[in-house]
Design an enzyme around this catalytic site. Structure first.
Site, PDB file in Angstrom:
ATOM      1  N   LYS A  89      -8.170  13.773   4.733  1.00 38.04           N
ATOM      2  CA  LYS A  89      -7.260  12.616   4.721  1.00 38.04           C
ATOM      3  C   LYS A  89      -6.242  12.810   5.840  1.00 38.04           C
ATOM      4  O   LYS A  89      -6.163  13.869   6.429  1.00 38.04           O
ATOM      5  CB  LYS A  89      -6.543  12.490   3.354  1.00 38.04           C
ATOM      6  N   ARG A  90      -5.439  11.801   6.119  1.00 38.55           N
ATOM      7  CA  ARG A  90      -4.394  11.953   7.135  1.00 38.55           C
ATOM      8  C   ARG A  90      -3.490  13.105   6.728  1.00 38.55           C
ATOM      9  O   ARG A  90      -3.289  13.365   5.532  1.00 38.55           O
ATOM     10  CB  ARG A  90      -3.600  10.654   7.261  1.00 38.55           C
ATOM     11  N   LYS A 119     -14.681   8.215  -3.344  1.00 37.15           N
ATOM     12  CA  LYS A 119     -15.899   8.511  -2.582  1.00 37.15           C
ATOM     13  C   LYS A 119     -16.449   9.882  -2.984  1.00 37.15           C
ATOM     14  O   LYS A 119     -17.650  10.059  -3.198  1.00 37.15           O
ATOM     15  CB  LYS A 119     -15.584   8.471  -1.076  1.00 37.15           C
ATOM     16  N   HIS A 130       0.805  -1.227   0.000  1.00 38.04           N
ATOM     17  CA  HIS A 130       0.000   0.000   0.000  1.00 38.04           C
ATOM     18  C   HIS A 130       0.832   1.268   0.000  1.00 38.04           C
ATOM     19  O   HIS A 130       0.269   2.376   0.107  1.00 38.04           O
ATOM     20  CB  HIS A 130      -0.914   0.027   1.218  1.00 38.04           C
ATOM     21  N   THR A 186      -8.536   6.537  -1.745  1.00 35.04           N
ATOM     22  CA  THR A 186      -9.898   6.008  -1.856  1.00 35.04           C
ATOM     23  C   THR A 186     -10.910   7.114  -1.585  1.00 35.04           C
ATOM     24  O   THR A 186     -12.028   7.092  -2.092  1.00 35.04           O
ATOM     25  CB  THR A 186     -10.105   4.842  -0.855  1.00 35.04           C
TER      26      THR A 186
END
Ligand SMILES: CCc1ccc([C@H](C)CC(=O)N[C@@H]2O[C@H](CO)[C@@H](O)[C@H](O)[C@H]2O)cc1
Length: 819
Positions: free
Chosen positions: A554-555, A666, A362, A662
């Site tokens: 997001k992070r 969405k 990943h 991802t």
């Protein structure tokens, strides 16, 4: 067939109302008059759970009777979020339950907010695992998810004076209605100790004598698929001391000592490591990795031997997927079980191991690739270190025998790395060699894996690496998060779109239809008003739902470049102040995301976002034109509120660094237009939505690699861009931090001297792309055409499609066809 009014299984309004009442009285033990929202939530959840269990037991029987092959998804993270609406939606009971409860004066949507998020993950990797579990159930793939039941999930983020603070997230404090404790499913997990070698009829037999034993106890959570066709199991392990209280020590008055083992043991499942890109590298992390890998393997071997005489056919009956390298020690543990405990010949064991495991990578970030010091591995897992040495020796010998001799190649494909003054075990290389298939998570990422981290292994084993572009479950991220959009899609496309997202394609022909555009715009505006309410409640900032909602969620990480977005925001702020009379496209910039607790620069970026927000939001010259918001404590539930309200999706990572993303999928599914680099799955989103319906900018991955080779001083770039220079000067001189004018000086200088993430290099192109966004926004008909084209064209990014590919190409298991 169960009568529809059966309290346990009936699906009528009456049956559900009766069931909730019964649960409130007999399971929660409360009378209606005293019941709190939490009591009603528990009662409702338990009533829904009964309906889930019905499907669960049906699936258990079908799976057990057939000789079906099982999939075991091993992940140290499952970012589940809430489960109430997921269960109701997948059972088709949402409206019925809403009516059943309203008859009792209870608001289902109010109960929704009571459920704590199961935040057993950091970000993308953990959420993907949760989407995959739901899709495997939907496709009736008999699967188990294996992970750790952390008592504390990802920390709760509180923003104080603009700074992130972390607080424990004890999500179990009020119990968890969705799980079933399985005290009878418990395994001893060894650590430390020594290995003894015995000669048995001339062959060495190895016996490991651990010096410490921790018990792994199972907790099962049912995972319901769409339409409740199939229900799988998520089995999470909790750590318990073999002997919780050392009475001898206790009786001698050493009360703390008496509990030491217990505390040490239970620390394993106490808390999730909050880092999502830099290995903590701590001993406890390796204990977590081995603990759950060993418990899961003992569990699946026990299940196999309940059905088959031995393990020779394990690879035909089990497909184990490693979610990154975090469970990779499982490759070695299976070898130990097969050879040491089940007396299998080494080569047979190795063949079965490779055939059973698949490994998903990943990230390519060098700092995120796990390596463990050999001395630590030797001390904690002495037998495993022996097996790793032998696996590596046989691996290198085989290559030499095949004529490979280049020392650099042999060094790069070796599991053991020299240097750093000590030998280290490369978990990525171990996972690669121990698996029959290795996949990346987007087409670009998989290509880069072949060209970089696994270049030499790929050259030797060219057929192992394959691509599996990520996906998301449309149940949670469309039907549950955005019922307004879903209703319009069903109305225009028919109910079939709920079973098969490829029907979305038909929407494209309506993209220019003003009536449809108006309906979608109204639905989006409602979602934006709802988010506006949440923003006001949590930050006190008022936002205009008619402005463009520009979202980066997001992070927080330098490669995701939230700071590039902030520099552009400041440039826009400067531009509006310079020419306030121009008809600027009103924008609300929303940022949300957590920084790893030890990641200083990421925490500084959160502070900068809040500092910029304070200055911009207090400036009357830009009022109504620009607002900046940092929403605290981003998690799955907040994402479900933000994503339906998004107009613009920020996917601006340095090309080559975001494996897939991802959130991008969405947001596009919910009608947001993407502004992004050609990175990760953005590339495939562009290919499907079309160049006119996305805003691409920036260096490509190749160009980034070239810049990294040619040096990263940004001084020239800044000198050539007056707009950027003005922004950099403002930030470093303290315009946004009058309370500490030096706060961003080092940060800005680091950008000037070593712009590793090429923020300055992409700035002008990004700024220009944002102005293209403004231009399209002014033409709402064109904007909504593009928005509709995004929703229409991203059906492929369903995790049902992704799981279908894993099942076909890696696991060799059948899937249930869409209706
Ligand atoms: C050992 C510390 C650690 C923990 C987690 C990770 C994960 C691999 C980080 C992660 O979440 N990666 C993200 O995975 C998503 C699902 O495939 C991708 O969409 C994201 O691009 C990727 O950053 C790396 C290192």
């Amino acid at each position: 067939a169960q009568p529809d009014d059966d309290l346990r299984t009936g699906n009528s309004v009456e049956a559900l109302r009766g069931a909730v009442m019964a649960k409130l009285a007999y399971a929660v033990g409360k009378v209606q008059a005293d019941a709190s929202d939490r009591d009603w939530f528990l009662a409702t959840a338990l009533a829904v759970r009964d309906r889930v269990v019905q499907g669960w037991q049906r699936s258990y029987h079908t799976t057990n009777t057939g000789g079906t092959k099982r999939v075991y998804y091993m992940s140290l993270e499952f970012l589940i979020g809430r489960l109430m609406f997921d269960a109701l939606t997948n059972l088709g009971l949402t409206d019925t339950m809403r009516e059943a409860l309203s008859g009792l004066g209870v608001d289902l949507d109010k109960l929704r907010e009571v459920e704590p998020d199961a935040a057993l993950g950091n970000g993308g990797l953990g959420r993907l695992a949760a989407c995959f579990m739901e899709s495997m159930a939907t496709l009736a793939v008999p699967a188990y998810g294996y992970g750790i039941r952390y008592e504390n999930g990802l920390f709760r983020q509180v923003v104080k004076d603009g700074w992130q603070q972390e607080y424990p997230e004890n999500w179990l404090s009020f119990g968890n209605p969705w799980e079933f404790a399985r005290p009878e499913i418990a395994y001893d997990i060894g650590f430390g100790g020594h290995v003894e070698t015995h000669q048995v009829d001339g062959a060495p037999r190895y016996e490991w004598f651990p010096s410490e034993t921790v018990e792994a106890v199972a907790y099962d959570t049912p995972v319901v698929g769409w339409r409740g066709h199939h229900v799988n199991t998520l089995r999470l392990w909790s750590a318990r001391a073999g002997d919780p209280l050392r009475l001898d020590a206790f009786n001698e008055g050493d009360h703390v000592g008496a509990m030491a083992d217990r505390v040490k043991a239970e620390a394993i499942s106490k808390v999730l490591y909050p880092s999502d890109a830099t290995p903590a590298g701590q001993e406890l992390r390796l204990r977590q990795e081995y603990f759950f890998a060993a418990a899961s393997l003992q569990d699946l071997v026990r299940r196999h031997l309940k059905k088959y005489p031995d393990l020779s056919n394990l690879a035909d009956q089990a497909a184990i997927q490693l979610n990154d390298t975090h469970p990779a020690i499982a490759v070695v543990e299976l070898m130990r079980l097969l050879v040491d405990l089940h007396g299998m010949a080494w080569d047979d064991a190795w063949r079965i191991t490779q055939a059973t495991f698949g490994y998903t990578n990943h990230t390519l970030l060098p700092e995120a690739l796990e390596t463990w010091p050999v001395p630590l591995m030797e001390r904690m897992l002495p037998r495993h270190m022996q097996i790793i040495y032998l696996v590596n020796a046989l691996h290198l010998d085989k290559l030499r025998a095949e004529g490979h001799s280049d020392v650099d190649v042999m060094r790069s494909v070796s599991i053991i790395a020299e240097g750093w003054g000590q030998q280290r075990v490369k978990m990525g290389t171990l996972a690669f060699i121990g698996s029959h298939r290795i996949n990346g998570v987007s087409a670009l990422h998989t290509d880069l894996m072949r060209q970089t981290v696994f270049r030499d292994l790929n050259a030797i084993y060219p057929d192992r690496i394959n691509n599996k572009t990520n996906g998301i479950t449309f149940r949670r991220w469309l039907m549950e998060a955005n019922p307004a959009l879903t209703a319009i899609l069903v109305d225009v496309l028919g109910k079939a779109v709920l079973d098969d997202p490829s029907h979305l394609e038909k929407l494209a022909q309506h993209a220019g239809d003003p009536a449809l555009q108006a309906r979608l715009k109204a639905a989006k505006r409602d979602n934006k008003a709802t988010l506006g309410g949440i923003i006001a409640a949590r930050t006190g900032i008022q936002v205009d739902p008619d402005a463009m909602f520009d979202i980066q969620i997001k992070r927080i990480h330098e490669y995701k470049r939230q700071h590039l977005n902030l520099l552009e925001t400041i440039a826009l702020y400067n531009a509006i102040r310079a020419e306030p009379w121009r008809d600027w496209a009103p924008r609300v910039k929303v940022f949300a995301g957590k920084a790893a607790a030890s990641y200083h620069t990421a925490k500084l970026i959160i502070k900068l976002a809040n500092d910029v927000a304070r200055v911009v939001n207090d400036d009357p010259t830009v009022r109504g034109k620009l607002k900046v918001v940092f929403l605290p404590n981003y998690n799955v539930s907040l994402a479900e509120r933000i994503i339906p309200a998004a107009d613009l999706s920020e996917q601006i990572s340095t090309a080559g660094m975001e494996a897939s993303g991802t959130g991008n999928m969405k947001l596009a599914l919910n009608g947001a237009l993407t502004i992004g680099t050609l990175d990760g799955a953005n590339v495939e989103i562009k290919e499907r939505v079309g160049d006119d319906n996305i805003f691409i900018f920036g260096l490509t991955a190749e160009e980034v690699a070239a810049r990294h080779r040619s040096g990263l001083s940004a001084r020239e770039t800044i000198a050539n861009s007056p707009r950027l220079a003005e922004v950099m000067e403002a930030v470093s001189s303290g315009v946004f931090s009058p309370d500490d004018t030096d706060r961003y000086r080092d940060f800005a200088n680091a950008l000037r001297d070593h712009d590793h993430f090429l923020v300055t290099a992409d700035f002008d192109d990004y700024y220009a792309a944002q102005r293209r966004v403004d231009a399209l926004w002014r033409d709402q008909a064109a904007w909504w055409r593009a928005s509709i084209m995004n929703t229409a064209r991203v059906g492929w990014f369903s995790s049902d499609r992704t799981i279908g590919e894993y099942a076909r190409d890696i696991w060799d298991v059948p899937v249930r066809a869409a209706e």
